[in-house]
Design an enzyme around this catalytic site. Structure first.
Site, PDB file in Angstrom:
ATOM      1  N   ASP A  12       0.814  -1.223   0.000  1.00  0.00           N
ATOM      2  CA  ASP A  12       0.000   0.000   0.000  1.00  0.00           C
ATOM      3  C   ASP A  12       0.846   1.270   0.000  1.00  0.00           C
ATOM      4  OD1 ASP A  12      -2.385  -1.344  -0.064  1.00  0.00           O
ATOM      5  OD2 ASP A  12      -2.727  -1.251   2.102  1.00  0.00           O
ATOM      6  N   ARG A  92       0.511   4.291  16.885  1.00  0.00           N
ATOM      7  CA  ARG A  92       0.058   5.345  15.959  1.00  0.00           C
ATOM      8  C   ARG A  92       0.380   6.768  16.388  1.00  0.00           C
ATOM      9  NH1 ARG A  92       0.518   2.288  11.754  1.00  0.00           N
ATOM     10  NH2 ARG A  92      -1.000   0.624  11.633  1.00  0.00           N
TER      11      ARG A  92
END
Ligand code: ARG
Length: 402
Positions: A12, A92
């Protein structure tokens, strides 16, 4: 335009390099963080530059990840919906912080990431990026391009992006605290995950036939030793990933409620996290009283939901951490754990701050607990229940006595 892309080296984000260059006519700078995912980061660098990135950053943030993200989560018994140790979720906000840092240094216009529009990760990154620097534009190619997996592969072929078929069966995210495995046949929630989905945990049926006992030492709520050998956080977590994984411990398979409203079947390998959190909870039960434990369970759950839902930077987390820290000064001592063919059991615990009082608990003659008072205690403890009962039966309190 100049864009800093969080780059994993996977399909990706590799396709994203090409896509951002084309669609935005932009210069792409890639950033790969070492969060303990144990992948070859030099390969990511070479791949990025060969796909036309003008510059690549590799940053080793393992120590920071352990001390500033994993440690608070241990103190908070961080588990989402009682099951998931938040491994991906904890990484994250750190990725967001580093993206912003590099973007500011490079005087970039935008940051980019490879998250889809269906998950939690986009929320975690976007919220943190915007909180840290509202002027940076955020580009999320996978969310924007609307390509199916097949179309993406086709685009990759056209643009000369290498595709590894074996690697792309599952969508993987891994770091020191765990490995998240998604997609492929895992999306059928009725089926047992195939063994090829797992890399860190030995299948219980293949695990050693004799149990492994380990003793984990804690100081101020944090694990500091294994079998009385002091270890640094990184080393301790890696070692527990290995020991528990070898014994078949740490696979999690559950239905998870994502923030965007989707119920999804999630599969994880979190051997160290599973062992440490179990040991930590057990030690807390020894050293905190009932009231502290009840309140902390509630607070821990709020903490986990904040982190899962992308609100790492919310001031409430810092407020909660202050409370949690005030409880952790008592969490010192050790917990013994038995690992055997996929099972984990606490077999002993000890602390200098222990509230366990033998002379109260024992059934032997050395007991100092006065059993006579129990009768009076039960009288009043059960009173509201009894009143409701005799009122419903329309009998008088005096009759209830007989
Ligand atoms: N469901 C987990 C979470 O929300 C794992 C996400 C995994 N991400 C991935 N890119 N495979 O934290």
């Amino acid at each position: 335009m100049k864009v800093v892309l969080a780059y994993s080296g996977g399909l990706d984000t590799s396709v994203a390099i090409k896509w951002i260059q084309e669609k935005y006519d932009a210069e792409v700078i890639t950033l790969t963080l070492d969060l303990g995912q144990e992948e070859n980061l030099d390969t990511a660098k070479e791949k990025s530059l060969s796909l036309g990135a003008i510059k690549h950053y590799t940053m080793d943030v393992k120590k920071e990840f352990a001390s500033d993200y994993i440690f608070p989560s241990i103190k908070a018994n961080g588990l989402y919906e009682g099951k998931y140790p938040l491994s991906t979720a904890l990484g994250r906000p750190l990725i967001a912080e580093k993206l912003v840092e590099v973007a500011e240094n490079e005087d970039a216009d935008a940051v980019a990431h490879g998250c889809t529009g269906k998950g939690n990760d986009q929320v975690r990154l976007d919220v943190s990026i915007k909180a840290l620097n509202p002027n940076l534009r955020i580009i999320a190619p996978v969310r924007e391009w609307g390509l199916t997996r097949d179309q993406e592969m086709q685009y990759a072929k056209e643009k000369g992006v290498p595709i590894s078929v074996k690697k792309n069966v599952y969508s993987i995210d891994q770091n020191l605290w765990g490995r998240s495995i998604e997609s492929g046949m895992l999306e059928d929630a009725t089926l047992e995950p195939p063994t090829d989905a797992f890399e860190w945990v030995t299948m219980p049926e293949d695990a050693p036939d004799v149990p492994t006992y380990i003793k984990i030492g804690f100081e101020n709520g944090l694990p500091t030793s294994i079998d009385d050998v002091e270890m640094r956080p990184l080393q301790l977590i890696s070692k527990l990933n290995e020991i528990a994984g070898r014994n078949g411990v740490g696979i999690i398979d559950h239905i998870e409620d994502r923030l965007v409203g989707i119920k999804s079947r999630e599969v994880y390998e979190c051997p160290a996290a599973t062992v440490i959190l179990e040991a930590h909870k057990e030690l807390e039960k020894l050293v905190l009283n009932r009231h502290q434990l009840e309140f902390k369970r509630y607070v821990d759950d709020i903490w986990s939901r904040l982190v899962y839902n992308g609100l790492w930077l919310d001031p409430l987390r810092a407020n909660i951490d202050a409370f949690i820290d005030s409880t952790q000064t008592r969490v010192n001592g050790w917990v013994k754990i038995k690992l055997y063919k996929g099972a984990l059991r606490v077999t002993g615990r000890s602390s200098s701050s222990s509230l366990y009082d033998f002379s109260l608990a024992t059934y032997s003659s050395s007991s100092v607990f006065n059993q006579k008072y129990a009768e009076g205690f039960i009288e009043f403890w059960g009173l509201p229940t009894r009143v409701a009962s005799y009122k419903a039966k329309r009998i008088a309190p005096a009759q209830e006595r007989n």
